[in-house]
Write a protein that holds these residues in place. Structure first.
Motif, short mmCIF file in Angstrom:
data_model
loop_
_atom_site.label_atom_id
_atom_site.label_comp_id
_atom_site.label_asym_id
_atom_site.label_seq_id
_atom_site.Cartn_x
_atom_site.Cartn_y
_atom_site.Cartn_z
N ASP A 153 36.03 69.15 12.12
CA ASP A 153 36.99 68.15 11.67
C ASP A 153 38.26 68.87 11.22
OD1 ASP A 153 38.45 66.10 10.51
OD2 ASP A 153 36.74 65.24 9.44
N ARG A 155 40.58 67.88 9.58
CA ARG A 155 40.94 67.50 8.21
C ARG A 155 40.10 68.23 7.16
NH1 ARG A 155 39.78 61.33 9.51
NH2 ARG A 155 37.99 62.49 10.35
N ASN A 156 39.10 68.95 7.61
CA ASN A 156 38.20 69.63 6.68
C ASN A 156 37.65 70.90 7.30
OD1 ASN A 156 36.63 70.25 4.48
ND2 ASN A 156 35.19 68.55 4.74
N ARG A 203 47.54 59.74 7.94
CA ARG A 203 46.50 60.33 7.10
C ARG A 203 45.80 61.48 7.83
NH1 ARG A 203 44.26 57.71 2.81
NH2 ARG A 203 42.16 58.32 3.45
N LEU A 204 45.63 61.33 9.13
CA LEU A 204 45.05 62.42 9.93
C LEU A 204 45.93 63.65 9.86
CD1 LEU A 204 43.24 63.73 12.12
CD2 LEU A 204 44.60 62.50 13.82
N GLY A 207 45.86 65.17 6.37
CA GLY A 207 44.58 65.84 6.15
C GLY A 207 44.54 67.20 6.83
N PHE A 208 45.05 67.26 8.05
CA PHE A 208 45.08 68.53 8.78
C PHE A 208 45.99 69.54 8.10
CE2 PHE A 208 47.53 70.90 12.11
CZ PHE A 208 46.58 71.88 12.32
N SER A 210 46.84 69.76 5.06
CA SER A 210 46.23 70.22 3.82
C SER A 210 45.08 71.19 4.10
CB SER A 210 45.73 69.02 3.02
OG SER A 210 45.02 69.44 1.87
N SER A 211 44.26 70.83 5.08
CA SER A 211 43.08 71.62 5.40
C SER A 211 43.42 73.00 5.95
CB SER A 211 42.22 70.86 6.41
OG SER A 211 41.16 71.63 6.90
N MET A 301 41.23 61.73 -0.01
CA MET A 301 41.24 63.09 0.52
C MET A 301 41.02 64.08 -0.62
SD MET A 301 44.26 62.66 3.38
CE MET A 301 44.75 64.35 3.19
N GLN A 306 48.98 68.13 -2.10
CA GLN A 306 49.34 68.26 -0.69
C GLN A 306 50.36 69.38 -0.52
OE1 GLN A 306 47.84 66.27 1.56
NE2 GLN A 306 48.86 67.14 3.34
#
Length: 360
Positions: A153, A155-156, A203-204, A207-208, A210-211, A301, A306
């Motif tokens: 993922d 995002r994670n 949001r995707l 999330g990316f 940040s990850s 999240m 961020q």
């Protein structure tokens, strides 16, 4: 994020929701205005081109009335933002054709261990969704030494056991990746409501961004490796951007590549490369703003603030520059052509983390 505080503060939620809608409406208005201006400029350029062509034609007729005009199609130059010794992480791969092209055509002399390619789908799901030759392509990549991981993922990334293991085995030598690529990110949820679709994909992206931050290499700033003209002219779609390195540096880097073995990524600032269609609704996702001026925290999240990024450049993405690359949609093969998305203009944005001392 402090969930207890957030869930209780309904008034704050309403205010944030209203703020998001207002920001979206403002962005859509700006996008519409920009589209009108771009259209007007396009018309002007077409008129100018027709005028020049007409004058050139008249000149040829006067100078050589019996000459035959031979036209040669000139393909636009493409920006290839990679170096031979880059350690590269690819996320969101589908049929792995981009990875295969990068490894075999773009960076054919680079040690294969420098590449890690991941897919959100499980291995069986990936082979079910995409073309029948995907399994063979993955097998070939693995045979060459490329690390291929399924079920990742974007995002994670921290939750990926293989990535954690790689970092653990490297120990103090770990320096992340020099380039992290996410081509045509999309949740693929089939959301028909445009506002919800935009927010879901934003949001995707958040999330990316940040990850991936902890996995970017550190070292010499990327701007020091690019000439001033390359950075300032990054939106010149026909300009070929190559890294400004002397012949001596090239020779040195080639030596380092041959001696790398299993060493860490070169000590230079890592960058994130995200490619999207350069048209509505993708432009409404407002990627540059999400990267440079994101909300501090996103509901649902990570509790980490961020991260903020600096935009190094953006450039037109030419699929033909990557031999064998075949775009595939997130939902897999459908009756609709997977190549449709590449028929319009596409753009790649490159970002680096904003130094904490510069964060306001």
């Amino acid at each position: 994020m402090n969930h207890k505080t957030k869930t209780k503060d309904h008034k704050g939620k309403a205010t944030k929701k209203s703020s998001l809608k207002a920001a979206l409406a403002a962005h859509q208005a700006r996008a519409a205005k920009s589209k009108r201006v771009a259209h007007a400029q396009k018309i002007d350029k077409q008129k100018e081109a027709r005028s020049k062509k007409s004058k050139a034609s008249n000149t040829r007729d006067e100078e050589a009335p019996f000459a035959v005009s031979n036209t040669l199609e000139v393909k636009p130059k493409s920006t290839i933002p990679f170096e031979d010794d880059d350690h590269v992480l690819l996320v969101g791969e589908g049929n792995f054709t981009f990875t295969f092209s990068l490894v075999t055509s773009i960076l054919p002399t680079s040690p294969r261990h420098q590449f890690t390619s991941t897919s959100y789908d499980s291995e069986s799901e990936c082979y079910r969704k995409y073309s029948s030759d995907t399994a063979k392509r993955v097998a070939d990549l693995k045979a060459m030494g490329v690390k291929v991981i399924f079920g990742v993922d974007a995002r994670n990334l921290e939750s990926c056991k293989e990535i954690r293991t790689m970092r653990k085995h490297m120990g103090d030598r770990w320096n992340g990746w020099n380039k992290v690529i996410f081509n045509f990110p999309h949740v693929g949820a089939g959301i028909t409501d445009q506002d919800r679709n935009i927010l879901t994909n934003q949001r995707l992206l958040l999330g990316f961004l940040s990850s991936v931050a902890p996995f970017l290499s550190k070292g010499q700033p990327l701007k020091h490796r690019l000439s001033k003209e390359q950075i300032e002219s990054s939106d010149d779609e026909d300009m070929e951007l190559t890294l400004a390195r002397s012949e001596h540096e090239n020779q040195t880097n080639q030596t380092q590549v041959s001696e790398l073995g299993r060493r860490a990524a070169p000590s230079r600032e890592g960058s994130v490369l995200i490619t999207l269609r350069d048209s509505i609704p993708y432009t409404l996702w407002d990627l540059p703003t999400l990267a440079k001026r994101p909300p501090q925290q996103v509901h649902g999240m990570t509790s980490r603030p961020q991260p903020k990024y600096l935009q190094v450049r953006s450039f037109k993405f030419h699929p033909d520059a990557y031999p064998g690359y075949q775009h595939c949609r997130t939902i897999g093969l459908t009756n609709a052509s997977n190549e449709d998305i590449l028929r319009g203009p596409c753009r790649t944005w490159e970002f680096v983390l904003k130094p904490r001392d510069d964060i306001e």
